[in-house]
Design a protein around this motif. Structure first.
Motif, PDB file in Angstrom:
ATOM      1  N   ASP A 192       0.831  -1.205   0.000  1.00 45.98           N
ATOM      2  CA  ASP A 192       0.000   0.000   0.000  1.00 45.98           C
ATOM      3  C   ASP A 192       0.868   1.258   0.000  1.00 45.98           C
ATOM      4  OD1 ASP A 192      -2.717   1.335   0.422  1.00 45.98           O
ATOM      5  OD2 ASP A 192      -1.593   2.077   2.148  1.00 45.98           O
ATOM      6  N   LEU A 193       1.925   1.270   0.819  1.00 47.36           N
ATOM      7  CA  LEU A 193       2.857   2.401   0.836  1.00 47.36           C
ATOM      8  C   LEU A 193       3.455   2.632  -0.540  1.00 47.36           C
ATOM      9  CD1 LEU A 193       4.627   4.439   2.611  1.00 47.36           C
ATOM     10  CD2 LEU A 193       6.332   2.595   2.590  1.00 47.36           C
ATOM     11  N   ASN A 194       3.863   1.562  -1.193  1.00 42.98           N
ATOM     12  CA  ASN A 194       4.459   1.673  -2.523  1.00 42.98           C
ATOM     13  C   ASN A 194       3.452   2.192  -3.549  1.00 42.98           C
ATOM     14  OD1 ASN A 194       7.391   0.206  -3.096  1.00 42.98           O
ATOM     15  ND2 ASN A 194       6.461  -0.375  -1.164  1.00 42.98           N
ATOM     16  N   ILE A 195       2.233   1.680  -3.506  1.00 39.02           N
ATOM     17  CA  ILE A 195       1.212   2.102  -4.472  1.00 39.02           C
ATOM     18  C   ILE A 195       0.848   3.566  -4.277  1.00 39.02           C
ATOM     19  CG2 ILE A 195      -1.208   1.799  -5.123  1.00 39.02           C
ATOM     20  CD1 ILE A 195      -0.766  -1.241  -4.550  1.00 39.02           C
ATOM     21  N   ARG A 196       0.565   3.938  -3.022  1.00 40.60           N
ATOM     22  CA  ARG A 196       0.196   5.332  -2.758  1.00 40.60           C
ATOM     23  C   ARG A 196       1.293   6.293  -3.207  1.00 40.60           C
ATOM     24  NH1 ARG A 196       0.336   6.543   2.213  1.00 40.60           N
ATOM     25  NH2 ARG A 196       0.810   4.528   3.204  1.00 40.60           N
ATOM     26  N   THR A 197       2.524   5.960  -2.864  1.00 40.75           N
ATOM     27  CA  THR A 197       3.652   6.835  -3.199  1.00 40.75           C
ATOM     28  C   THR A 197       3.832   6.931  -4.699  1.00 40.75           C
ATOM     29  OG1 THR A 197       4.718   6.175  -1.118  1.00 40.75           O
ATOM     30  CG2 THR A 197       6.103   7.250  -2.779  1.00 40.75           C
ATOM     31  N   ALA A 198       3.795   5.797  -5.382  1.00 42.39           N
ATOM     32  CA  ALA A 198       3.987   5.789  -6.831  1.00 42.39           C
ATOM     33  C   ALA A 198       2.881   6.560  -7.544  1.00 42.39           C
ATOM     34  CB  ALA A 198       4.052   4.359  -7.344  1.00 42.39           C
ATOM     35  N   CYS A 226       4.055  -9.774  -2.608  1.00 44.20           N
ATOM     36  CA  CYS A 226       3.916  -8.362  -2.984  1.00 44.20           C
ATOM     37  C   CYS A 226       3.466  -8.225  -4.433  1.00 44.20           C
ATOM     38  CB  CYS A 226       5.233  -7.625  -2.772  1.00 44.20           C
ATOM     39  SG  CYS A 226       5.761  -7.537  -1.039  1.00 44.20           S
ATOM     40  N   MET A 227       4.057  -9.006  -5.321  1.00 52.37           N
ATOM     41  CA  MET A 227       3.687  -8.931  -6.734  1.00 52.37           C
ATOM     42  C   MET A 227       2.225  -9.346  -6.926  1.00 52.37           C
ATOM     43  SD  MET A 227       6.311  -7.794  -8.450  1.00 52.37           S
ATOM     44  CE  MET A 227       6.014  -8.253 -10.160  1.00 52.37           C
ATOM     45  N   GLN A 228       1.792 -10.356  -6.191  1.00 56.72           N
ATOM     46  CA  GLN A 228       0.402 -10.801  -6.284  1.00 56.72           C
ATOM     47  C   GLN A 228      -0.546  -9.685  -5.844  1.00 56.72           C
ATOM     48  OE1 GLN A 228      -0.858 -13.583  -7.582  1.00 56.72           O
ATOM     49  NE2 GLN A 228      -2.961 -12.968  -7.100  1.00 56.72           N
ATOM     50  N   ASP A 229      -0.166  -8.982  -4.783  1.00 57.98           N
ATOM     51  CA  ASP A 229      -1.010  -7.884  -4.304  1.00 57.98           C
ATOM     52  C   ASP A 229      -1.024  -6.731  -5.311  1.00 57.98           C
ATOM     53  OD1 ASP A 229      -2.746  -6.933  -2.220  1.00 57.98           O
ATOM     54  OD2 ASP A 229      -1.212  -5.456  -1.736  1.00 57.98           O
ATOM     55  N   PHE A 230       0.132  -6.408  -5.879  1.00 54.38           N
ATOM     56  CA  PHE A 230       0.175  -5.384  -6.926  1.00 54.38           C
ATOM     57  C   PHE A 230      -0.755  -5.770  -8.081  1.00 54.38           C
ATOM     58  CE2 PHE A 230       4.818  -4.222  -5.723  1.00 54.38           C
ATOM     59  CZ  PHE A 230       4.380  -3.286  -4.791  1.00 54.38           C
ATOM     60  N   LYS A 231      -0.705  -7.047  -8.455  1.00 55.09           N
ATOM     61  CA  LYS A 231      -1.525  -7.508  -9.577  1.00 55.09           C
ATOM     62  C   LYS A 231      -3.016  -7.437  -9.244  1.00 55.09           C
ATOM     63  CE  LYS A 231      -2.512 -11.547 -12.466  1.00 55.09           C
ATOM     64  NZ  LYS A 231      -2.203 -12.964 -12.751  1.00 55.09           N
ATOM     65  N   GLU A 232      -3.378  -7.924  -8.072  1.00 52.08           N
ATOM     66  CA  GLU A 232      -4.791  -7.934  -7.688  1.00 52.08           C
ATOM     67  C   GLU A 232      -5.367  -6.528  -7.637  1.00 52.08           C
ATOM     68  OE1 GLU A 232      -4.991 -10.070  -4.035  1.00 52.08           O
ATOM     69  OE2 GLU A 232      -4.714 -12.057  -4.990  1.00 52.08           O
ATOM     70  N   ARG A 233      -4.512  -5.556  -7.310  1.00 54.93           N
ATOM     71  CA  ARG A 233      -4.981  -4.182  -7.231  1.00 54.93           C
ATOM     72  C   ARG A 233      -4.794  -3.437  -8.557  1.00 54.93           C
ATOM     73  NH1 ARG A 233      -2.937  -1.641  -1.585  1.00 54.93           N
ATOM     74  NH2 ARG A 233      -4.138   0.100  -2.476  1.00 54.93           N
ATOM     75  N   VAL A 264       9.901 -14.891 -10.502  1.00 56.12           N
ATOM     76  CA  VAL A 264       8.659 -14.380  -9.925  1.00 56.12           C
ATOM     77  C   VAL A 264       8.189 -13.145 -10.683  1.00 56.12           C
ATOM     78  CG1 VAL A 264       7.648 -13.254  -7.894  1.00 56.12           C
ATOM     79  CG2 VAL A 264       9.040 -15.317  -7.615  1.00 56.12           C
ATOM     80  N   ILE A 265       9.094 -12.229 -10.932  1.00 56.55           N
ATOM     81  CA  ILE A 265       8.732 -11.001 -11.647  1.00 56.55           C
ATOM     82  C   ILE A 265       8.176 -11.326 -13.027  1.00 56.55           C
ATOM     83  CG2 ILE A 265       9.664  -8.905 -12.704  1.00 56.55           C
ATOM     84  CD1 ILE A 265      11.629  -8.774 -10.330  1.00 56.55           C
ATOM     85  N   GLN A 266       8.841 -12.230 -13.751  1.00 57.30           N
ATOM     86  CA  GLN A 266       8.407 -12.578 -15.104  1.00 57.30           C
ATOM     87  C   GLN A 266       7.032 -13.255 -15.115  1.00 57.30           C
ATOM     88  OE1 GLN A 266      11.781 -14.884 -16.422  1.00 57.30           O
ATOM     89  NE2 GLN A 266      12.891 -13.084 -17.149  1.00 57.30           N
ATOM     90  N   LYS A 267       6.676 -13.848 -14.008  1.00 61.57           N
ATOM     91  CA  LYS A 267       5.359 -14.478 -13.883  1.00 61.57           C
ATOM     92  C   LYS A 267       4.242 -13.432 -13.893  1.00 61.57           C
ATOM     93  CE  LYS A 267       2.809 -17.368 -10.545  1.00 61.57           C
ATOM     94  NZ  LYS A 267       2.959 -18.120  -9.255  1.00 61.57           N
ATOM     95  N   TYR A 268       4.565 -12.238 -13.411  1.00 63.31           N
ATOM     96  CA  TYR A 268       3.557 -11.199 -13.259  1.00 63.31           C
ATOM     97  C   TYR A 268       3.699 -10.038 -14.238  1.00 63.31           C
ATOM     98  CZ  TYR A 268       2.314 -13.458  -8.865  1.00 63.31           C
ATOM     99  OH  TYR A 268       1.901 -14.371  -7.925  1.00 63.31           O
TER     100      TYR A 268
END
Length: 482
Positions: A192-198, A226-233, A264-268
């Motif tokens: 959430d911190l990363n998303i809000r800031t970005a 973290c990547m899964q949460d970024f993706k879901e959002r 992991v990154i390439q998966k998402y």
């Protein structure tokens, strides 16, 4: 003082002497007891940031807590040849009164750096204790958790992005959140911190590029959460890199973990890349910070830096070196002793005493780094040795001449500088007048004609000296030396 000659001595295994002038240019800046059975023909010429194209990063951190002083070392940056610096933006140093932002301290750094042609990678960190639940200004202190703290963080990020619009295009969010073992259990508060800031930065500077997470550890399982949460959002597009650190004594030990992170990154995502955002070794043993529990020397520090930077680059990982200067950590921080990972030795007043061996080693690497942009398949190389080694090969785009780097990588770098000769055969090799370069000392040697042979399209290098620091075989016409 800057014209004095300093002698470095008393290394563990062998007597090593390194003579370094205080100014970052001159011939014979690093001397070791390395014995090479070749004719020495010169020393690599340094190249300033205005003569190179690299995107290497130089750590200029901890200025937010006054553990170092940019204005004491700034003259050393341009001659080093690394075009980008990493800075920490220091919320608590900027906002000491609620709602009042004083960027003067950071302006003096960023404006000076930009004026010198240096690119900025700016990290949004740390917390601010003037807000309840706003975190602390220290490593491991924790990010904002209260609604007041989060809202204040958002306001500061917005003010900062507006203030540096047009000057800063690359950003990083927080620093080593995963060393706070309690707070990191709530990993969604970090995403959430990363998303809000970005989102705030992108709204103000749409062309901004952002590195997420800034992980201390190369932990693929945590990254996947973290990547899964970024993706879901639906927020993966906000980020260009995942930055990480992962200090290890033997530089090459990190790569199996990093490869799992890459998978992991390439998966998402097909656009997010890895960035090794912070790494370096100490110049003395048993001092503050990571990797302290080893009897380091300036020579082993320099070898470590070369191996980590070249190992990263050879695996298509953005890289750099931590840090430009030694850091005098304060008593309230997570590190309690002086951190001597600097390329420059400093005193207790953060004044530069002299450049260390590693400064010149990194400068040598920067002078040839632009040759290392088009990789050659290393399976075309046959190295006849019983010792573990690393090898990376490249081809110059214009001349199509090839070069390669090789070093023994079995252990943590040592002070032992005795090379072991190996035979290297290159299928489809393209060499004209290859020379042997020791990146540690910068010395350039002529390879005897009798040690080079060609059989069809195969080049054979006989008795090539190799040790635990990177050496480079490169065409004489492609390098500048004096």
């Amino acid at each position: 003082m800057r014209n004095q000659i300093n002698v470095l001595c008393h290394f563990l295994l062998l007597w090593v002497v390194s003579s370094c002038t205080h100014t970052p240019v001159s011939e014979g800046r690093v001397k070791t007891n390395l014995a090479v059975p070749y004719e020495a023909i010169g020393v690599l010429s340094p190249k300033s940031i205005h003569e190179v194209k690299n995107d290497l990063t130089l750590g200029c951190e901890v200025l937010d807590r006054d553990y170092a002083d940019y204005h004491q070392y700034k003259e050393y940056i341009v001659p080093l040849g690394l075009k980008k610096i990493r800075l920490q933006a220091g919320w608590a140093k900027t906002e000491k009164i609620k709602g009042v932002y004083d960027f003067a301290w950071l302006d003096s750094i960023i404006n000076d750096a930009v004026g010198r042609g240096i690119k900025i990678w700016l990290q949004a960190s740390y917390g601010n204790p003037i807000y309840e639940g706003g975190g602390t200004p220290y490593l491991k202190g924790g990010w904002p958790t209260s609604e007041e703290g989060k809202t204040a963080w958002n306001r500061w990020v917005e003010a900062m992005a507006l203030h540096y619009k047009g000057k800063v295009y690359e950003w990083e969010i927080w620093n080593e959140p995963d060393i706070n073992k309690e707070q990191i259990k709530d990993y969604k508060s970090l995403t959430d911190l990363n998303i809000r800031t970005a989102e705030i930065i992108k709204r103000i500077e749409p062309d901004a590029k952002i590195a997420a997470l800034a992980l201390a550890f190369a932990d693929a399982e945590f990254l996947e959460k973290c990547m899964q949460d970024f993706k879901e959002r639906g927020k993966l597009e906000l980020f260009d890199w995942i930055s990480y650190h992962q200090y290890v004594f033997r530089p090459e030990d990190v790569y199996p973990k990093v490869e799992k992170m890459r998978q992991v990154i390439q998966k998402y995502s097909d656009h997010i890349k890895l960035w090794q955002g912070e790494n370096g070794a100490p110049s003395k043993g048993y001092m503050g910070g990571a990797l302290g529990a080893y009897q380091w020397s300036e020579v082993s520090q320099a070898k470590w830096a070369l191996r980590r930077m070249l190992g990263d680059h050879g695996r298509d990982i953005a890289t750099g070196i931590f840090s430009i200067a030694d850091m005098n950590y304060g008593g309230n921080d997570a590190i309690k002793k002086k951190n001597v990972k600097g390329l420059l030795e400093t005193n207790e007043q953060n004044q530069v005493v002299r450049a260390k061996v590693v400064y010149y080693a990194v400068q040598h690497l920067a002078s040839v780094f632009d040759l290392l942009q088009h990789s050659v398949d290393v399976h075309r190389f046959e190295v006849k040795t019983d010792y573990p080694y690393s090898l990376f090969a490249y081809q110059d785009e214009k001349s199509e001449l090839q070069s390669f780097l090789i070093w023994y990588d079995e252990a943590t770098p040592t002070n032992f500088n005795q090379p072991t000769p190996v035979d290297v055969e290159v299928a489809g090799g393209k060499f004209k007048n290859p020379v042997w370069v020791d990146l540690l000392t910068g010395k350039v040697y002529k390879i005897p004609a009798g040690d080079i042979s060609k059989h069809g399209d195969k080049y054979c290098f006989s008795n090539l000296p190799v040790y635990d620091s990177p050496i480079m075989v490169v065409d004489q016409s492609l390098i500048k030396y004096e």
